[in-house]
Design a protein around this motif. Sequence first.
Motif, PDB file in Angstrom:
ATOM      1  N   VAL A   2       5.397   1.038  -8.592  1.00  0.00           N
ATOM      2  CA  VAL A   2       5.653   0.760  -7.185  1.00  0.00           C
ATOM      3  C   VAL A   2       7.125   1.042  -6.899  1.00  0.00           C
ATOM      4  O   VAL A   2       8.005   0.554  -7.604  1.00  0.00           O
ATOM      5  CB  VAL A   2       5.327  -0.705  -6.825  1.00  0.00           C
ATOM      6  CG1 VAL A   2       5.647  -0.979  -5.358  1.00  0.00           C
ATOM      7  CG2 VAL A   2       3.872  -1.014  -7.113  1.00  0.00           C
ATOM      8  N   GLN A  55       6.019   3.483  -2.096  1.00  0.00           N
ATOM      9  CA  GLN A  55       5.288   4.548  -2.784  1.00  0.00           C
ATOM     10  C   GLN A  55       4.629   3.962  -4.021  1.00  0.00           C
ATOM     11  O   GLN A  55       5.277   3.283  -4.814  1.00  0.00           O
ATOM     12  CB  GLN A  55       6.231   5.678  -3.210  1.00  0.00           C
ATOM     13  CG  GLN A  55       7.010   6.303  -2.068  1.00  0.00           C
ATOM     14  CD  GLN A  55       8.035   7.312  -2.567  1.00  0.00           C
ATOM     15  OE1 GLN A  55       7.705   8.214  -3.336  1.00  0.00           O
ATOM     16  NE2 GLN A  55       9.275   7.156  -2.144  1.00  0.00           N
ATOM     17  N   ILE A  56       3.343   4.209  -4.174  1.00  0.00           N
ATOM     18  CA  ILE A  56       2.599   3.719  -5.329  1.00  0.00           C
ATOM     19  C   ILE A  56       1.942   4.909  -6.010  1.00  0.00           C
ATOM     20  O   ILE A  56       1.117   5.608  -5.410  1.00  0.00           O
ATOM     21  CB  ILE A  56       1.534   2.687  -4.914  1.00  0.00           C
ATOM     22  CG1 ILE A  56       2.202   1.503  -4.195  1.00  0.00           C
ATOM     23  CG2 ILE A  56       0.762   2.199  -6.146  1.00  0.00           C
ATOM     24  CD1 ILE A  56       1.223   0.479  -3.662  1.00  0.00           C
ATOM     25  N   ALA A  57       2.342   5.149  -7.248  1.00  0.00           N
ATOM     26  CA  ALA A  57       1.786   6.278  -7.996  1.00  0.00           C
ATOM     27  C   ALA A  57       1.980   6.036  -9.479  1.00  0.00           C
ATOM     28  O   ALA A  57       3.036   5.530  -9.895  1.00  0.00           O
ATOM     29  CB  ALA A  57       2.467   7.595  -7.584  1.00  0.00           C
ATOM     30  N   THR A  70      12.660   1.444  -8.119  1.00  0.00           N
ATOM     31  CA  THR A  70      11.370   1.163  -8.752  1.00  0.00           C
ATOM     32  C   THR A  70      11.287  -0.321  -9.075  1.00  0.00           C
ATOM     33  O   THR A  70      12.253  -0.914  -9.576  1.00  0.00           O
ATOM     34  CB  THR A  70      11.207   1.979 -10.049  1.00  0.00           C
ATOM     35  OG1 THR A  70      11.269   3.370  -9.739  1.00  0.00           O
ATOM     36  CG2 THR A  70       9.866   1.675 -10.714  1.00  0.00           C
ATOM     37  N   LYS A 128       0.840  -1.197   0.000  1.00  0.00           N
ATOM     38  CA  LYS A 128       0.000   0.000   0.000  1.00  0.00           C
ATOM     39  C   LYS A 128       0.877   1.250   0.000  1.00  0.00           C
ATOM     40  O   LYS A 128       1.983   1.259   0.551  1.00  0.00           O
ATOM     41  CB  LYS A 128      -0.912   0.006   1.227  1.00  0.00           C
ATOM     42  CG  LYS A 128      -1.884  -1.167   1.274  1.00  0.00           C
ATOM     43  CD  LYS A 128      -2.738  -1.120   2.529  1.00  0.00           C
ATOM     44  CE  LYS A 128      -3.698  -2.305   2.581  1.00  0.00           C
ATOM     45  NZ  LYS A 128      -4.506  -2.294   3.833  1.00  0.00           N
ATOM     46  N   ASP A 129       0.369   2.290  -0.603  1.00  0.00           N
ATOM     47  CA  ASP A 129       1.119   3.543  -0.662  1.00  0.00           C
ATOM     48  C   ASP A 129       1.333   4.095   0.747  1.00  0.00           C
ATOM     49  O   ASP A 129       0.396   4.150   1.563  1.00  0.00           O
ATOM     50  CB  ASP A 129       0.336   4.563  -1.509  1.00  0.00           C
ATOM     51  CG  ASP A 129       1.127   5.844  -1.715  1.00  0.00           C
ATOM     52  OD1 ASP A 129       2.340   5.757  -1.892  1.00  0.00           O
ATOM     53  OD2 ASP A 129       0.511   6.928  -1.691  1.00  0.00           O
ATOM     54  N   GLY A 130       2.564   4.478   1.036  1.00  0.00           N
ATOM     55  CA  GLY A 130       2.892   5.002   2.357  1.00  0.00           C
ATOM     56  C   GLY A 130       3.259   3.941   3.365  1.00  0.00           C
ATOM     57  O   GLY A 130       3.662   4.269   4.492  1.00  0.00           O
TER      58      GLY A 130
END
Length: 380
Positions: free
Chosen positions: A193, A187-189, A199, A171-173
């Motif tokens: 990932v 970080q997921i954006a 990356t 999960k992001d964060g």
Amino acid sequence: MALQSAPGSAFVLANSAPSAFRGSALATAATGGLAPAALADASAPSSVSFVGLAAVGATLAAAASTRRRGQKVAEKSGRAAVVARRAESIAATAIANGNFTILVKALQKAGLVATVSGKSPYTVFAPTDAAFADLLKELGCSAEQLLANPDLKSILLYHVVGGSTMSSSLKDGQKVTTAQSGQLAVQIAGGKVKVGRATVTAADIECSNGVIHVIDKVLLPPAAPFDPAQQVGAGAPLGYFDPLGFSKKVDKAGFNNLQASEIKHGRVAMMAALGAVVQHYVKFPGFEDVPSGLGAVTTAPGTYGFAALFLVSGVLELAIWTQNDKKEPGNFGDPAGLNMYNPEMRQKEINNGRMGMFSVIGIIGAEVLTGKDGMNQLGF
């Protein structure tokens, strides 16, 4: 010009076949068994018969069918390879993959192959050879130097997380704890990932004892806070001895400055203690009448010699043997080429320097009290 397809579906345009080919059995097979009269002359490309084109078309269709069957076989073979790969351990999977040669060597060097080959599940963020090449360029070192780094095991364990963590569960964060006891921020954006500064380029390579996520950078654990108690010089029997609290945690620059000063004083003290003994027996030409002990500093021409020695020492310290912040305290090179500037020899030098400082203080104190030089004090 002959036009060829993939192996197993070779065919030749009738109007471009050389005479040697047109008479062969292969030519007969390629043209569907047509009679020689049905073949057009090689010098007239436009004279290809409709029958010949039909035969070529049939051959093309057969070739396409063969390729489709081959593709299905390849797909089945690929799926079988994936199933076989899942039956292998993380280490075996990395070894079988040609993109992780440096990582595999590092695991072997650090003694971690057995760890990632066991039954305990792990998630490994695996940097490729290209990622290691970027790191070596960044650090300005060779692969051999990296593999010899004492922190290699810590670096590798920073890429390992306990349990099988699939990309879908990240999960992001989120922060994941590594086997090195550090933490990696996720970080997921934008469909990408990232773990730390790397990356994920290929995710969820399942193995028998965990999962591999391929990353494009080598992750370096953050440096531990500077602790004076863990530095060279904190040796037996006193260990770390700083009763007045001169050295502060995290203040590496302040500690290095103090230790460089201590090493310099120790070196001077060792030479002074040795000189206090030697000068009792040895006199340089022109200094035969200069007394031993402290009197050598106050009696001419000993005074001039001391002044010259003081000036030479200043030039050496300020212009030649200058302290480099990128080197260990007291490291002014290895002029004798003995390659002895290592932690063990540094510890020995610091201990000898401390003994030298106590010795010279004792020699000077005793002479002030008794008027005897270093050797007279011993009864010589």
